[in-house]
Motif scaffolding. Structure first.
Motif, PDB file in Angstrom:
ATOM      1  N   THR A  57       2.803 -14.294   7.878  1.00  9.73           N
ATOM      2  CA  THR A  57       3.005 -14.131   6.437  1.00  9.73           C
ATOM      3  C   THR A  57       2.704 -12.702   6.014  1.00  9.73           C
ATOM      4  O   THR A  57       3.436 -12.104   5.211  1.00  9.73           O
ATOM      5  CB  THR A  57       2.105 -15.110   5.663  1.00  9.73           C
ATOM      6  OG1 THR A  57       2.430 -16.453   6.048  1.00  9.73           O
ATOM      7  CG2 THR A  57       2.298 -14.956   4.161  1.00  9.73           C
ATOM      8  N   HIS A  58       1.621 -12.137   6.558  1.00  9.02           N
ATOM      9  CA  HIS A  58       1.270 -10.745   6.254  1.00  9.02           C
ATOM     10  C   HIS A  58       2.391  -9.799   6.675  1.00  9.02           C
ATOM     11  O   HIS A  58       2.788  -8.909   5.905  1.00  9.02           O
ATOM     12  CB  HIS A  58      -0.028 -10.376   6.976  1.00  9.02           C
ATOM     13  CG  HIS A  58      -0.332  -8.910   6.966  1.00  9.02           C
ATOM     14  ND1 HIS A  58      -0.829  -8.255   5.855  1.00  9.02           N
ATOM     15  CD2 HIS A  58      -0.190  -7.957   7.935  1.00  9.02           C
ATOM     16  CE1 HIS A  58      -0.983  -6.967   6.133  1.00  9.02           C
ATOM     17  NE2 HIS A  58      -0.607  -6.764   7.382  1.00  9.02           N
ATOM     18  N   VAL A  59       2.909  -9.993   7.875  1.00  9.66           N
ATOM     19  CA  VAL A  59       3.973  -9.119   8.375  1.00  9.66           C
ATOM     20  C   VAL A  59       5.202  -9.202   7.476  1.00  9.66           C
ATOM     21  O   VAL A  59       5.805  -8.180   7.113  1.00  9.66           O
ATOM     22  CB  VAL A  59       4.331  -9.486   9.829  1.00  9.66           C
ATOM     23  CG1 VAL A  59       5.561  -8.712  10.293  1.00  9.66           C
ATOM     24  CG2 VAL A  59       3.149  -9.207  10.755  1.00  9.66           C
ATOM     25  N   GLN A  60       5.576 -10.402   7.089  1.00 15.04           N
ATOM     26  CA  GLN A  60       6.754 -10.565   6.241  1.00 15.04           C
ATOM     27  C   GLN A  60       6.584  -9.876   4.893  1.00 15.04           C
ATOM     28  O   GLN A  60       7.522  -9.274   4.362  1.00 15.04           O
ATOM     29  CB  GLN A  60       7.044 -12.058   6.042  1.00 15.04           C
ATOM     30  CG  GLN A  60       7.497 -12.776   7.308  1.00 15.04           C
ATOM     31  CD  GLN A  60       7.607 -14.277   7.104  1.00 15.04           C
ATOM     32  OE1 GLN A  60       7.402 -14.779   6.003  1.00 15.04           O
ATOM     33  NE2 GLN A  60       7.931 -14.999   8.169  1.00 15.04           N
ATOM     34  N   ARG A  61       5.368  -9.923   4.349  1.00 11.23           N
ATOM     35  CA  ARG A  61       5.137  -9.339   3.023  1.00 11.23           C
ATOM     36  C   ARG A  61       5.093  -7.816   3.078  1.00 11.23           C
ATOM     37  O   ARG A  61       5.701  -7.146   2.245  1.00 11.23           O
ATOM     38  CB  ARG A  61       3.833  -9.877   2.429  1.00 11.23           C
ATOM     39  CG  ARG A  61       3.828 -11.370   2.155  1.00 11.23           C
ATOM     40  CD  ARG A  61       2.510 -11.794   1.541  1.00 11.23           C
ATOM     41  NE  ARG A  61       2.327 -11.235   0.201  1.00 11.23           N
ATOM     42  CZ  ARG A  61       1.163 -11.204  -0.435  1.00 11.23           C
ATOM     43  NH1 ARG A  61       0.072 -11.662   0.160  1.00 11.23           N
ATOM     44  NH2 ARG A  61       1.077 -10.700  -1.649  1.00 11.23           N
ATOM     45  N   VAL A  62       4.360  -7.259   4.052  1.00  8.10           N
ATOM     46  CA  VAL A  62       4.152  -5.805   4.054  1.00  8.10           C
ATOM     47  C   VAL A  62       5.322  -5.036   4.646  1.00  8.10           C
ATOM     48  O   VAL A  62       5.412  -3.818   4.452  1.00  8.10           O
ATOM     49  CB  VAL A  62       2.854  -5.434   4.809  1.00  8.10           C
ATOM     50  CG1 VAL A  62       1.653  -6.093   4.163  1.00  8.10           C
ATOM     51  CG2 VAL A  62       2.946  -5.812   6.285  1.00  8.10           C
ATOM     52  N   MET A  63       6.216  -5.710   5.361  1.00  6.50           N
ATOM     53  CA  MET A  63       7.338  -5.009   5.981  1.00  6.50           C
ATOM     54  C   MET A  63       8.619  -5.110   5.159  1.00  6.50           C
ATOM     55  O   MET A  63       9.684  -4.716   5.629  1.00  6.50           O
ATOM     56  CB  MET A  63       7.576  -5.556   7.395  1.00  6.50           C
ATOM     57  CG  MET A  63       6.402  -5.366   8.354  1.00  6.50           C
ATOM     58  SD  MET A  63       5.900  -3.637   8.574  1.00  6.50           S
ATOM     59  CE  MET A  63       7.314  -2.980   9.481  1.00  6.50           C
ATOM     60  N   SER A 137      12.899  11.159  14.323  1.00  6.45           N
ATOM     61  CA  SER A 137      11.480  11.432  14.531  1.00  6.45           C
ATOM     62  C   SER A 137      10.746  11.517  13.200  1.00  6.45           C
ATOM     63  O   SER A 137      11.347  11.563  12.127  1.00  6.45           O
ATOM     64  CB  SER A 137      11.299  12.742  15.305  1.00  6.45           C
ATOM     65  OG  SER A 137      11.819  13.824  14.556  1.00  6.45           O
ATOM     66  N   VAL A 138       9.416  11.546  13.279  1.00  6.89           N
ATOM     67  CA  VAL A 138       8.595  11.672  12.078  1.00  6.89           C
ATOM     68  C   VAL A 138       8.850  13.039  11.453  1.00  6.89           C
ATOM     69  O   VAL A 138       8.843  14.057  12.152  1.00  6.89           O
ATOM     70  CB  VAL A 138       7.105  11.509  12.431  1.00  6.89           C
ATOM     71  CG1 VAL A 138       6.234  11.725  11.198  1.00  6.89           C
ATOM     72  CG2 VAL A 138       6.856  10.137  13.028  1.00  6.89           C
ATOM     73  N   PRO A 139       9.102  13.117  10.143  1.00  9.15           N
ATOM     74  CA  PRO A 139       9.417  14.410   9.533  1.00  9.15           C
ATOM     75  C   PRO A 139       8.232  15.368   9.577  1.00  9.15           C
ATOM     76  O   PRO A 139       7.076  14.958   9.561  1.00  9.15           O
ATOM     77  CB  PRO A 139       9.771  14.032   8.085  1.00  9.15           C
ATOM     78  CG  PRO A 139       9.077  12.732   7.851  1.00  9.15           C
ATOM     79  CD  PRO A 139       9.097  12.021   9.170  1.00  9.15           C
ATOM     80  N   SER A 215       7.955   3.907  10.610  1.00  8.45           N
ATOM     81  CA  SER A 215       7.086   4.091  11.771  1.00  8.45           C
ATOM     82  C   SER A 215       5.690   3.512  11.573  1.00  8.45           C
ATOM     83  O   SER A 215       4.866   3.567  12.483  1.00  8.45           O
ATOM     84  CB  SER A 215       6.960   5.589  12.094  1.00  8.45           C
ATOM     85  OG  SER A 215       6.299   6.270  11.039  1.00  8.45           O
ATOM     86  N   VAL A 216       5.393   2.968  10.396  1.00 10.47           N
ATOM     87  CA  VAL A 216       4.050   2.444  10.116  1.00 10.47           C
ATOM     88  C   VAL A 216       4.002   0.963  10.494  1.00 10.47           C
ATOM     89  O   VAL A 216       4.720   0.148   9.906  1.00 10.47           O
ATOM     90  CB  VAL A 216       3.681   2.625   8.629  1.00 10.47           C
ATOM     91  CG1 VAL A 216       2.269   2.106   8.369  1.00 10.47           C
ATOM     92  CG2 VAL A 216       3.798   4.090   8.230  1.00 10.47           C
TER      93      VAL A 216
END
Length: 224
Positions: A57-63, A137-139, A215-216
């Protein structure tokens, strides 16, 4: 010819002594083996079905790609705290005023100080130059940032003291919401000492968000 009694007693005593010596040697060997044996690492505790469901549930909400995201970081409060990375990506289902975030919600990512008194100076660090992108890549960000003091938050207060007109958190954009730890300084004294002319400044080598949203990982995201 039967051996005399004294000889039999001597022989029996010698046999008992030999058995005792052998027993002592065996016990010493067992103790040495136990000392030299490396303790095995305990097996990882598997997540229960309930914990796994909460994590999903956490993954679904924060992503969620349509959620509002604000980078956050804070100063360490002790030497032991230095070993931890405090950078988090705050995730919002809908926009909210900065004052609402800094009332009680923000304390979920602040250190809880024993004694119930801690003072934080909140700043917004905005990059002054656009990031340079290199493919996926990361800016790369410039070291030049604008630092704006926006509020004082105290663990013993129920609401923050803002140094600027309230604004929605979405305006932070690619900036960074940063919390400076002022230990147990009297928050009223911090507010009284504030000077508007020094509340906004440009610095080199300051902090900025320095992240690419994709990337987070979910472990570093906090639903607010």
């Amino acid at each position: 010819m039967t051996p005399p009694d004294w000889f039999l007693q001597l022989l029996g005593g010698a046999a008992i002594l030999v058995l005792i010596v052998l027993l002592v040697l065996v016990l010493r060997g067992l103790r040495t083996a136990q000392k030299n044996q490396h303790p095995s690492e305990p097996p990882p505790v598997p997540r229960t079905d309930e914990a796994q469901a909460r994590w999903q549930t956490h993954v679904q909400r924060v992503m969620r790609p349509d959620a509002i995201q604000v980078a956050f970081d804070r100063e360490s409060v002790s030497m032991g705290d230095d070993t931890h990375d405090h950078w988090r990506l705050l995730v919002f289902e809908q926009d909210m005023p900065l004052s609402a975030l800094l009332e009680r919600r923000i304390h979920s990512v602040l250190a809880s100080i024993h004694g119930g008194q801690a003072t934080w100076l909140f700043q917004v660090h905005q990059p002054l130059e656009a990031p340079i992108h290199h493919g996926q890549s990361v800016p790369a960000w410039s070291d030049r940032v604008r630092v704006t003091d926006v509020a004082v938050v105290a663990q013993q207060w129920t609401r923050p003291h803002l140094f600027c007109p309230d604004f929605p958190v979405s305006q932070i954009g690619q900036g960074l919401l940063y919390a400076r730890y002022l230990a147990q300084r009297d928050p009223d004294e911090v507010v009284a000492a504030y000077r508007a002319e020094s509340g906004v400044r440009e610095v080199v080598g300051g902090r900025s968000s320095r992240f690419s949203p994709g990337s987070v990982p979910p472990e570093r995201r906090v639903m607010v």
